[in-house]
Write a protein that holds these residues in place. Structure first.
Motif, short mmCIF file in Angstrom:
data_model
loop_
_atom_site.label_atom_id
_atom_site.label_comp_id
_atom_site.label_asym_id
_atom_site.label_seq_id
_atom_site.Cartn_x
_atom_site.Cartn_y
_atom_site.Cartn_z
N VAL A 22 13.87 -5.12 33.05
CA VAL A 22 15.14 -5.59 32.39
C VAL A 22 15.25 -4.94 31.25
CG1 VAL A 22 16.53 -7.98 31.45
CG2 VAL A 22 14.58 -7.92 33.60
N MET A 23 16.52 -4.48 30.99
CA MET A 23 16.81 -4.24 29.55
C MET A 23 17.97 -4.91 29.13
SD MET A 23 18.20 -0.25 30.17
CE MET A 23 18.18 0.21 28.49
N LEU A 24 17.94 -5.17 27.68
CA LEU A 24 18.84 -5.94 27.11
C LEU A 24 19.15 -4.94 25.78
CD1 LEU A 24 17.50 -8.08 28.45
CD2 LEU A 24 17.79 -9.66 26.28
N VAL A 25 20.60 -5.09 25.46
CA VAL A 25 21.02 -4.32 24.35
C VAL A 25 21.96 -5.24 23.38
CG1 VAL A 25 21.01 -1.91 25.31
CG2 VAL A 25 23.13 -3.48 25.50
N SER A 53 19.92 -2.87 18.49
CA SER A 53 18.80 -2.72 19.14
C SER A 53 18.57 -2.87 20.65
CB SER A 53 17.78 -4.07 18.52
OG SER A 53 16.39 -3.95 19.08
N THR A 54 17.61 -2.31 21.28
CA THR A 54 17.39 -2.30 22.68
C THR A 54 16.17 -2.94 22.73
OG1 THR A 54 18.58 -0.40 22.76
CG2 THR A 54 17.34 -0.77 24.60
N LEU A 55 15.81 -3.79 23.89
CA LEU A 55 14.68 -4.30 24.22
C LEU A 55 14.28 -4.04 25.90
CD1 LEU A 55 12.38 -6.46 24.20
CD2 LEU A 55 13.98 -8.39 25.02
N ILE A 56 13.37 -3.56 26.27
CA ILE A 56 12.81 -3.08 27.51
C ILE A 56 11.84 -3.95 28.01
CG2 ILE A 56 12.03 -1.44 28.93
CD1 ILE A 56 13.82 0.58 27.67
N LEU A 64 10.81 -2.83 21.83
CA LEU A 64 11.99 -3.08 21.28
C LEU A 64 12.36 -2.01 20.36
CD1 LEU A 64 13.70 -6.55 19.78
CD2 LEU A 64 13.28 -4.31 18.32
N TRP A 65 13.46 -1.47 20.21
CA TRP A 65 13.89 -0.09 19.45
C TRP A 65 14.85 -1.00 18.15
CZ3 TRP A 65 12.36 0.52 24.27
CH2 TRP A 65 11.71 1.55 24.48
N SER A 66 14.48 -0.52 16.96
CA SER A 66 15.35 -0.91 15.60
C SER A 66 15.34 0.43 15.01
CB SER A 66 14.39 -1.73 14.77
OG SER A 66 13.29 -1.46 14.49
N GLU A 84 6.04 -4.20 21.96
CA GLU A 84 5.81 -3.10 21.06
C GLU A 84 6.99 -2.91 20.10
OE1 GLU A 84 4.14 1.49 21.73
OE2 GLU A 84 4.60 0.22 23.38
N SER A 85 6.84 -2.57 18.80
CA SER A 85 7.96 -2.32 18.05
C SER A 85 8.05 -0.72 17.99
CB SER A 85 7.62 -2.62 16.65
OG SER A 85 8.68 -2.38 15.44
N MET A 86 9.38 -0.39 18.12
CA MET A 86 9.65 1.08 18.28
C MET A 86 10.53 1.45 17.09
SD MET A 86 8.28 2.34 20.81
CE MET A 86 7.64 2.40 22.83
N HIS A 87 10.16 2.35 16.23
CA HIS A 87 11.06 2.86 15.12
C HIS A 87 11.93 3.87 15.62
CE1 HIS A 87 8.04 1.22 11.79
NE2 HIS A 87 8.54 0.20 13.04
N ALA A 88 13.22 3.66 16.00
CA ALA A 88 14.13 4.38 16.84
C ALA A 88 14.26 5.70 15.81
CB ALA A 88 15.56 3.82 17.17
N GLY A 89 14.27 6.96 16.42
CA GLY A 89 14.63 8.19 15.53
C GLY A 89 13.19 8.67 14.65
N ALA A 90 12.09 7.84 14.53
CA ALA A 90 10.99 8.38 13.87
C ALA A 90 10.27 9.31 14.70
CB ALA A 90 10.22 7.27 13.47
N ALA A 91 9.40 10.07 14.06
CA ALA A 91 8.64 11.32 14.66
C ALA A 91 7.78 10.49 15.55
CB ALA A 91 8.02 12.01 13.81
N GLY A 92 7.76 11.04 16.79
CA GLY A 92 6.59 10.63 17.78
C GLY A 92 7.28 9.45 18.45
N VAL A 93 8.18 8.82 18.27
CA VAL A 93 8.70 7.70 18.93
C VAL A 93 9.41 8.06 20.09
CG1 VAL A 93 9.99 5.43 18.80
CG2 VAL A 93 8.42 6.42 16.78
#
Lengths: 596, 596
Positions: A22-25, A53-56, A64-66, A84-93
Motif C-alpha cells: 500500500v502507498m499513502l501520500v 510525505s509518502t508512506l510505502i 516514509l519519505w520526508s 524506515e525514515s527516508m530523507h528525500a533528496g539526501a545523498a544515497g537515499v
C-alpha cells in the motif's frame, strides 16, 4: 493501536485485496495545500505529523519519505517503529520510484487511494512499477481500517460572496472560463481545486484550516455548470442565486457517476497535476469524452485581480495595517515593561488586535513567531510549551496574515527587540535592499517571474548569500494564502500582467544564528506605454512600517532610501485616519524619513 | 546592365528553367554574418547595398524586404526600379511567406540557390508555398547571369594557430567534439560554419572582411575528420600537421560528392539553422545516413575559452588598451588644438595606433564613429564624404575592435568632446549604472542570459528607457566578433559557465538627440562554493578608462562608485608598464578615483 499494528493492518488489508503493498501520500481529492484532518491518513497510520510525505508498506517492510524541513522530526517520530525514515533528496537515499522498483517484482501490485492522488503522480509511480512488471491499482484500503478514529469530512455552512466583494457574478466568471476553454480547444472542464471552485461560483465555507473554502467540485461545459456539494450546505436563497447564474446542484459524492453517465461528446480539459486519478480515470473511461491535458484556466483568471477585488484588498490591508500597528505597540510596551514574553504569546497578541477589526474571520495561516536562531528555520512554528523566550536582544520574526470579508493578507516583519550584532544589522540591511529592489522595479511587459526574481536577489548575492525559496507568491482573495500561477522564483515562466498580486519576501536564514524576512504584498500596475513598449511596476498593498533602526543607511542607494521614505509616508497617510492621536504619534516616529 | 535588366534576366532564367520565379536571400553556404562579395548576389541584382534582405522575382513583379535599419536606404536605392521596397515587420507589409502565397499558385515553382540558404529557412518558404500547392526548388540561376562581374571566391593563404595560441590541438578538439556527439546520440557532424571549422582545426585565413577565417567545411565521424578546402591553400608543413592530427584533406567543392558516396551507417548531427539546404538534402538522400537535428556542439565548446586562450586574450586586451589610450590622447590633442575633425577621421586615427601594436592584423569590424545624434542610429557607419563634423560639444561614440595574433577585441567608449546637456549627463550616468551592475553581478550558477540581462537594464528601466538590442554577445578568439551561444539578451536560455566571455554594452539611443554606449568585454569566473551553491561573477577583460566627467556621481550607489574606482585602478596598474611617462601621467588623471 500502535504504529506497528496500524502498519500491519495496512499490510493485511493489501493481502486481503490480493495485492502486495500500500502507498499513502499527503494529499486530498482536491490537491489542497492544507488538508482537512479527514484526509491526514498518512499521519494517522505512521505517527509522523509533518507535511509533504509518502508512506510505502510492503510485505518486506515500510518506509516514509520526508523533505528537508522535516528530516529530524520524522526521525524522532518514527523511532521505535518498523517504518524506515527516508530523507528525500539526501545523498544515497532512494527515491520513491526507486524504492518501488527495488521492492516489487513482476506480477505484483501496489494499492493506493486514487481518489487522493493526482493523476500525474499516479502515472509516475505506475510507470516506475511497470518498469519491473508490477502495477499500481487504485483502491482505498484506508477507510475501513481508520473508520472509528477518522475525523468527519468538514461540512461547515457555505455562503456566497456578493458582486460588491468579488466584482463578478458566477455567470460572468463562467463566460470567462468558457472563452478560455474555446481558446484551448476544449468544451468542458473538471474544476477540482477548492480555490478554483470557490472563485468560479463565489462560494465559501470554513472547511479548511485558515482558508475559507468549501469541499466541492464543479463541472463546466459550454451550456452547463454543475456544482457537486454535500446536501444541505447551501441555504435556499444562495441555491437560488446559483440557479439564476446557470448552476445546477448535485451531491458531493455524485461526481464519478455523473461523469460516467455523460452522453454528449465533450473535450474535457484536465490539469493532471491537480486532478485526482479516480476522476481522471472516470473521464478516460467514458467514450463520449476526449481528455485534453492542460492547465486549469481558472488558475490564471483568478491570479489577476479585478478592480473591485483590488479596492476591497486595499481596505483589507488598511484594517490589517491598523491591527499590526497596535500589535507592535503592544509588543514594544511589553518589552519596555520587561514582561516575560514567549514566542507562543505573539499569536495571541496578534489575534486580539486582528479580531478587533471589522470583517476579520480568522488567520490566513498559522502564525510564525520565531525568536533569534529559531527564525533561521523557514517553517518554524512555536508550540506552547515548546517555544522560546524572547530575550532583550536580536530579532523577532513575525510572519502572519488574516482572512477578512474583503480579502486575505500575508505579511512578515522582523522586529529588533534589543541590541543587535553587526551581522544582524548587515543581514537586515541587505534583506531590505532586496525587498526594495523588487518593490521599486520597473520593467517591460515581457518579463517573467524568473527575470524579476534575479533582480530581487542581487543585493544578497553580492555577499554570496541566498534564500532557498522563491522571493514571492500570489495570494488568493478570501482564499489560499499561496496561489499561482505567478511567482517570483527561479525558472518561473509566467509573464507579469497588471492586477497580479505577489508577496515580496526576501530573507536571510543563517543556521543557529538568525533569520530575517521582510514581506509586503505588491500589486502589478501599468505604468504606461512609450516608444520602447509597455512598462509595468509594483505598488505596495501592505501598510505597515518597516523597522529602520537596524538599517546601515550607508549601504543603501539614494533610490533605496527614497523608496523607504516614500513607503513610510504612504503608510502614515493611509493609516492615520483610522488611528488614535497616541497611535498616530507613534506611527509618525516609526515612519519618519531616514537619510543622509 | 540596369537593375531592371538584371531582374528581367532573372525572370527569363526562371522561365527557361521551367519555373515561375526566383528568390535570393542575404546568405552564403556557411551562414556567415559578414559575406564575401562572391555571395552578395542580392546586392548586385537589386542595387540595394544593405544587409539581411530577401529579393523575390516573379512574372508579375519583384519585391525586396529590408529590416528597420535599412528602410530608408532601400527606398532610396530601389527608387526608379521595378522592385517594390518592402519594410519587413512594418504594419500592413506582407511577410515573405505571405507574398509567396499571394503570388504563386498551384503547380508553380520558385527557384533559389539551396547552397546559399539554410535548410530551416528553405523548409519554411517551401512550406508556405506548399500551402497554395506551389513548390520551392534548389537551383542556382544566379551564377550564369552574374559570371562576368562576380568577384572570385576568396582564397587567401591559410595558416594554422599553434597550441601556444589556442591551448588545444586539432586532435584534442576532435576528441571533445566526438564526446559531445556521443552524448547527442550521433556519430557524425557536418561542420559548416566557418568559425566552427576554424576553431576545430585551428585554421585561419583572411577570406572574410575583418574576420580571419577560411572558406571550408569539415566532416567529422568517430574515426575520421575530412577538411574540404580549395587546393593549394595550405602550405605542406601545415598539411602535415593536420594529417598528424588525423585530418584528411579534400577539395572545397567535393563535399556533396563525398556525402553522397558515404557507405558506412552514420547518424549525422545537423544544425538546420546554419546548414545550407543542398548539403542537408544530400545527407537526407544517402540511405546510409540518418540525419539528426540539433545544435552544432562546437558552438558551445568554442564559447568557453580555455586557460591558454584567456591568457592570450589578456595580452590582446592590454595591447588594445594601449592603442585606445594613445588614440584618446590624440583625439584630445586634436580637439584642444581646434583641428577640424570628421567622423571618418576616427577610423584612421584608431588604425594608426592599433597598427603600432605587435601582432595586430586588422579591425575586427568596421569602426563605428558617430557624433551626436548620429550615434542614436545603432548601426551607423560614417562614410568619407557623407560623414559629420565633430563639433566641440556633446558626445562622440566610438565602437571598434581589433584582430591580433592573440585574440579579438570589441570595445565602445562614448567621449565627451565639449559641454554636455543635462539629458546627456543623465543618459550617460544611467548607461554607466547598467554597465556596472552587470560587471559587478554575482549569481548562483543556474542563471541564464535572460536573468542577467534583466539585472543590466534595471537602472535605465527606472527611467522608462530601454535599448532595443541585447546587452551583450560572445566574442570569438581570432574569429567572429559576434558569437554564441551565450548572450545577455531577453529570452536567452544559455546558462553562464566560467570561461565564457561576453560584452557588456548597454546604451541609450534617443532619435535625433544622442547615442551613448559603454562597452567592455567580461569573462565569467568561478567565485567559489558555499552552502548556497556555486557562485559566479564577471571580471573585466578590457583595460581602457571610462570617461567620468559626464557622470552625475550622486546617482551612483556606493557600490557602483567603488566599482568604477576599482576598475580604473586595474586599468592603470595593467597598462602603466607599457606606457611612456607622459602617457602614464595622462592615464593617472583619467583613472583618478571619483567619490562623494
Amino acid at each position: 493501536m500502535t504504529t506497528n499494528e496500524k502498519i500491519a493492518a495496512l499490510r493485511a488489508a493489501a493481502k486481503a485485496a490480493g495485492a502486495d503493498g500500500v502507498m499513502l501520500v499527503t494529499s486530498d481529492p482536491h490537491s489542497s495545500e492544507y488538508l482537512p484532518e479527514h484526509y491526514c491518513s498518512l499521519n494517522w497510520f505512521s505517527g509522523f505529523t509533518g507535511e509533504n510525505s509518502t508512506l510505502i508498506v510492503t510485505a518486506a517492510g515500510s518506509a516514509l519519505w520526508s523533505d528537508g524541513r522535516f528530516y529530524i522530526q520524522a526521525d524522532r517520530q518514527l523511532a521505535g517503529t518498523e517504518i524506515e525514515s527516508m530523507h528525500a533528496g539526501a545523498a544515497g537515499v532512494p527515491t520513491v520510484e526507486q524504492y518501488l522498483k527495488d521492492h516489487l517484482k513482476a506480477g505484483q501490485t501496489m494499492l493506493t487511494d486514487g481518489g487522493c492522488m493526482p493523476a500525474a503522480l499516479f502515472e509516475r509511480y505506475g510507470a516506475a512499477l511497470a518498469e519491473v512488471g508490477a502495477a499500481l491499482r487504485s483502491r482505498d484500503v484506508v477507510s475501513p481500517l481508520w473508520a472509528d478514529a477518522r475525523p468527519a469530512l468538514p461540512d461547515t455552512p457555505c455562503f456566497l460572496l456578493s458582486r460588491e466583494q468579488t466584482g463578478a457574478n458566477a455567470d460572468e466568471k463562467l463566460a470567462a472560463v468558457r472563452a478560455e476553454l474555446k481558446k484551448a480547444g476544449a468544451t468542458a472542464l473538471a474544476v477540482t481545486q477548492l480555490d478554483c471552485v470557490g472563485w468560479l461560483l463565489n462560494l465559501r465555507a470554513h472547511d479548511l484550516p485558515c482558508t475559507p473554502l468549501a469541499i466541492a467540485y464543479a463541472f463546466v461545459t459550454m451550456d452547463r455548470c454543475v456544482l457537486f456539494l454535500a446536501d444541505g450546505r447551501l441555504d435556499p436563497d444562495d441555491a437560488t442565486v446559483l440557479k439564476n447564474n446557470g448552476v445546477e446542484l448535485r451531491g458531493y459524492g455524485e461526481l464519478l457517476d455523473f461523469v460516467a453517465a455523460l452522453d454528449c461528446d465533450e473535450t474535457v480539459l484536465v490539469e493532471k497535476d491537480s486532478t485526482n486519478y479516480d476522476l481522471y480515470a472516470a473521464l478516460q473511461a467514458n467514450p463520449h469524452l476526449t481528455v485534453k491535458s492542460g492547465a486549469d484556466p481558472i488558475t490564471a483568471l483568478k491570479g489577476v485581480k479585478n478592480e473591485v477585488e483590488l479596492a476591497n484588498l486595499k481596505e483589507c490591508h488598511i484594517r490589517d495595517g491598523v491591527a499590526m500597528v497596535r500589535f507592535q505597540m503592544d509588543l514594544e510596551q511589553a518589552l519596555a515593561e520587561g514582561r516575560p514574553l514567549r514566542e507562543a504569546d505573539i499569536d495571541t497578541m496578534l489575534h486580539r488586535r486582528r479580531a478587533e477589526q471589522p470583517g476579520f474571520d480568522e488567520e490566513s495561516f498559522t502564525t510564525i513567531a520565531a525568536y533569534g536562531p529559531n527564525a533561521a528555520m523557514m517553517h518554524y512554528t512555536a508550540r506552547p510549551g515548546a517555544d522560546s523566550a524572547i530575550e532583550p536582544h536580536g530579532f523577532l520574526l513575525v510572519d502572519c496574515g488574516g482572512q477578512y470579508d474583503c480579502g486575505t493578507t500575508d505579511i512578515t516583519r522582523t522586529y529588533p527587540v534589543g541590541p543587535l550584532t553587526d551581522n544582524e544589522r548587515r543581514y537586515y540591511t541587505w534583506t531590505l535592499q532586496c525587498h526594495i529592489d523588487i518593490a521599486r522595479a520597473q520593467w517591460l511587459d515581457y518579463c517573467t517571474g524568473f527575470a524579476l526574481d534575479s533582480f530581487a536577489r542581487g543585493p544578497l548575492w553580492q555577499h554570496q548569500i541566498n534564500y532557498r525559496c522563491g522571493t514571492g507568491h500570489g495570494v488568493g482573495f478570501m482564499g489560499n494564502v499561496h496561489e499561482g500561477p505567478q511567482s517570483l522564483r527561479p525558472r518561473n515562466e509566467i509573464v507579469f500582467v497588471p492586477g497580479m498580486t505577489i508577496t515580496d519576501e526576501p530573507g536571510v536564514y543563517e543556521t543557529d544564528e538568525v533569520g530575517i524576512r521582510i514581506e509586503n504584498e505588491l500589486v502589478c500596475v501599468d505604468r504606461g506605454e512609450n516608444q520602447y513598449g509597455r512598462w509595468l511596476g509594483f505598488e505596495p498593498m501592505t501598510y505597515v512600517p518597516i523597522a529602520v533602526e537596524p538599517v546601515l543607511a550607508d549601504e543603501l542607494s539614494r533610490a533605496q532610501i527614497d523608496w523607504i521614505n516614500g513607503y513610510h509616508k504612504l503608510v502614515y497617510d493611509t493609516l492615520a485616519p483610522r488611528l488614535t492621536e497616541e497611535e498616530r504619534a507613534w506611527l509618525a516616529q516609526k515612519t519618519a524619513p531616514i537619510g543622509r
